[in-house]
Scaffold this active site. Structure first.
Site, short mmCIF file in Angstrom:
data_model
loop_
_atom_site.label_atom_id
_atom_site.label_comp_id
_atom_site.label_asym_id
_atom_site.label_seq_id
_atom_site.Cartn_x
_atom_site.Cartn_y
_atom_site.Cartn_z
N LYS A 56 20.38 37.71 -0.29
CA LYS A 56 20.47 36.75 0.25
C LYS A 56 19.37 36.92 2.09
CE LYS A 56 25.42 35.76 0.07
NZ LYS A 56 25.28 34.34 -0.80
N ARG B 186 33.24 35.83 -8.36
CA ARG B 186 33.57 36.13 -9.29
C ARG B 186 34.11 36.98 -10.75
NH1 ARG B 186 29.01 31.41 -11.57
NH2 ARG B 186 29.25 31.54 -9.04
N1 BES Z 1 29.90 34.47 -1.00
C1 BES Z 1 29.19 33.40 -1.69
C2 BES Z 1 29.37 31.66 -1.54
C3 BES Z 1 29.53 31.50 0.41
C4 BES Z 1 28.18 30.68 0.73
C5 BES Z 1 30.79 31.59 0.81
C6 BES Z 1 28.18 30.36 1.52
C7 BES Z 1 30.92 30.92 1.45
C8 BES Z 1 29.79 30.29 2.64
C9 BES Z 1 29.31 34.10 -3.13
O1 BES Z 1 29.20 35.07 -3.23
C10 BES Z 1 27.21 33.38 -3.56
O2 BES Z 1 26.38 34.43 -3.40
N2 BES Z 1 28.04 32.00 -3.75
C11 BES Z 1 26.12 32.04 -4.77
C12 BES Z 1 26.73 31.93 -6.00
C13 BES Z 1 25.28 31.46 -6.84
C14 BES Z 1 24.40 32.35 -6.94
C15 BES Z 1 25.49 31.04 -8.11
C16 BES Z 1 25.98 30.55 -4.29
O3 BES Z 1 26.77 29.19 -3.89
O4 BES Z 1 24.50 30.59 -3.49
MN MN Z 2 27.54 35.95 -3.17
#
Ligand code: BES
Ligand code: MN
Ligand code: ZN
Length: 477
Positions: free
Chosen positions: A258, A332
């Site tokens: 990230k 997930r």
């Molecule tokens: N922990 C994040 C989701 C999240 C985003 C929580 C913003 C709180 C605030 C999760 O693990 C994630 O990174 N999700 C990705 C999934 C994608 C790579 C398919 C997302 O939603 O961008």
């Molecule tokens: Mn994530």
């Protein structure tokens, strides 16, 4: 103890708070004749009508004591809910300290639960790392009820449970990591009355939780499986609600790293776990006649030479193979194994998972509404009703088979990321694949678990969102 029900009034309070409905402003009976006249004039001149959030402060001498009175409006009768009482009290009292007395002559506003809970929001602060912070006296609310019994006030327990969840989330990831989260759960469990069992990494391996171990692999801080049990319904031992909380104590995104700005709030990626701990605390303290098992697959999604990679194919406890297309879709994977564990080993009859799962749900619903997915209408409607009672907004999202298409892999049973479009439903669909046909509900709190600015009666940071709705769900069953 920030809240007390008293049978007798003290002579001196730092504030004397009276709650009013809109356009029903009458001067209360305990005020002396001459002060009634004074107060009436002040109300008239300041045009205090009792509108939601409206306040009027004035002081006078009564029987030799200085009374600092604050009139607080809660709005029209039909708008005067549990939630609006908390909002109005918070607005009127945030930043105050000392002992205050709250009363009202309106039946609808004599809501002890709301008043008790408000005290915990008003007093909530997370400043333990400020070395120069001046100690502020807490605000203690007393509520006058000459017939009060000694029973536990639900609103007080909920206030405490929400603040437990908020503290766990607000703690940075160098303090709360899988091992310390497990230790916290154990401490809270012994105080609130539920059992906690902690599995070490080798035991997680023996159970076969390969997806969890893949996510956990690169981190210095090793994973734990936290299992919390509360059995309050001995007559129906087979009826067990399973609660699974996403317990990523930190989410760097893994090799699909990230950017810094997105990483900043990722200590909150165990928000689902904190909600489960909070809801279990409230349920067991209130001695609900229900059986509840909570499971947290706690780990950190980090980077390193041994990290799981985009392109890898991994296994899972359920036996399904998963192609990794994005290591940032890690939640997930851990939830899939935790759901399999809770169904197969804990034999729950229904399962709810709570997770800060997708950025997509934040795009869809914003930061005040929680997204809910379920394969079972009565589960959803029970949660929806509970949300209404406690003032937590939630909205049902779809689980069409179209979303299943998004997570089909060419080389494995599933792939972990369905891409950008429909990312919240495709993530939900992924978890549903592990629900083995039992009633299941998935709650995505990515937008609502952590606030980047104060909102209503929540200060910036963790909210403990869904602790109350899930508690209400458990209670209603
Ligand atoms: N922990 C994040 C989701 C999240 C985003 C929580 C913003 C709180 C605030 C999760 O693990 C994630 O990174 N999700 C990705 C999934 C994608 C790579 C398919 C997302 O939603 O961008
Ligand atoms: Mn994530
Ligand atoms: Zn995450």
């Amino acid at each position: 103890m920030y809240f007390k029900i008293v049978r007798e009034l003290k002579k001196k309070y730092s504030k004397n708070v009276i709650l009013y409905l809109e356009d029903k402003v009458e001067i209360c009976s305990f005020i002396s004749e001459e002060n009634k006249l004074l107060l009436g004039k002040v109300i008239e001149e300041k045009k205090f009508r009792g509108k939601m959030g409206e306040t009027l402060e004035t002081s006078f001498i009564q029987y030799g004591n200085l009374i600092n009175m604050i009139l607080v409006g809660v709005g029209k009768e039909k708008e005067a809910t549990r939630d609006s009482i908390i909002k109005a009290l918070y607005k009127a009292l945030v930043g105050s300290s000392g002992e205050v007395i709250v009363s009202s002559e309106e039946e609808k506003l004599k809501n002890i639960d709301a008043i008790a809970e408000a005290t915990y929001h008003i007093n909530y602060k997370f400043d333990r790392y400020k070395t120069k912070e001046i100690e502020r006296e807490p605000l203690i609310i007393e509520y006058f009820d000459p017939e009060a019994g000694g029973s536990i006030v639900e609103g007080e327990i909920l206030g405490k449970a929400i603040n437990i969840a908020r503290d766990l989330v607000n703690e940075p990831a160098n303090v709360i990591y899988p091992k310390t989260l497990a230790m916290e759960a154990a401490t809270i469990g012994s105080e609130y009355g539920f059992d906690v069992e902690i599995f070490e990494e080798y035991e997680i391996g023996e159970i076969g939780m390969e997806a969890l171990l893949a996510v956990a692999r690169a981190a210095e801080k090793r994973p734990r499986l936290i299992v919390m049990r509360y059995f309050g319904d001995k007559k129906n031992p087979d009826k067990i609600t399973g609660l699974v909380g996403k317990g990523l104590t930190y989410d760097t995104g893994g090799l699909s790293l990230k950017p810094t700005d997105s990483m900043l709030e990722m200590k909150s990626d165990m928000g689902g776990a904190a909600t489960v701990i909070g809801a279990m605390s409230a349920a067991s303290k209130m001695k609900l006649e229900k059986n509840i098992v909570g499971v947290i697959a706690a780990c950190e999604n980090s980077i390193g030479g041994n990290a799981y990679r985009p392109g890898d194919v991994i296994g899972s406890m359920a036996g399904k193979t998963i192609e990794i297309t994005n290591t940032d879709a890690e939640g997930r994977l851990t939830l899939a194994d935790a759901v399999t564990y809770i169904i197969r080993k804990e034999k729950v009859s229904e399962v709810i998972d709570i997770a800060t799962l997708t950025g997509g749900i934040v795009v869809a619903l914003g930061t005040t509404v929680t997204g809910v997915f379920s394969n079972n209408d009565s589960m959803y409607s029970k949660l929806e009703k509970s949300g209404e009672v406690y003032g937590e907004k939630l909205w049902r999202m779809p689980l069409f088979d179209d979303y299943k298409e998004l997570i089909k892999s060419d080389i494995a049973d599933l792939k972990n990321s369905g891409g950008r479009w429909g990312s919240a439903p495709s993530a939900a669909k992924f978890i549903e694949e592990f629900s083995e046909g039992i009633p299941w509900m998935h709650i995505d709190i990515a937008g609502t678990a952590f606030l980047s600015g104060a909102k209503d009666y929540f200060s910036k940071g963790a909210t403990g969102n869904m602790v109350r709705s899930i508690y209400g769900y458990l209670k209603a069953k």
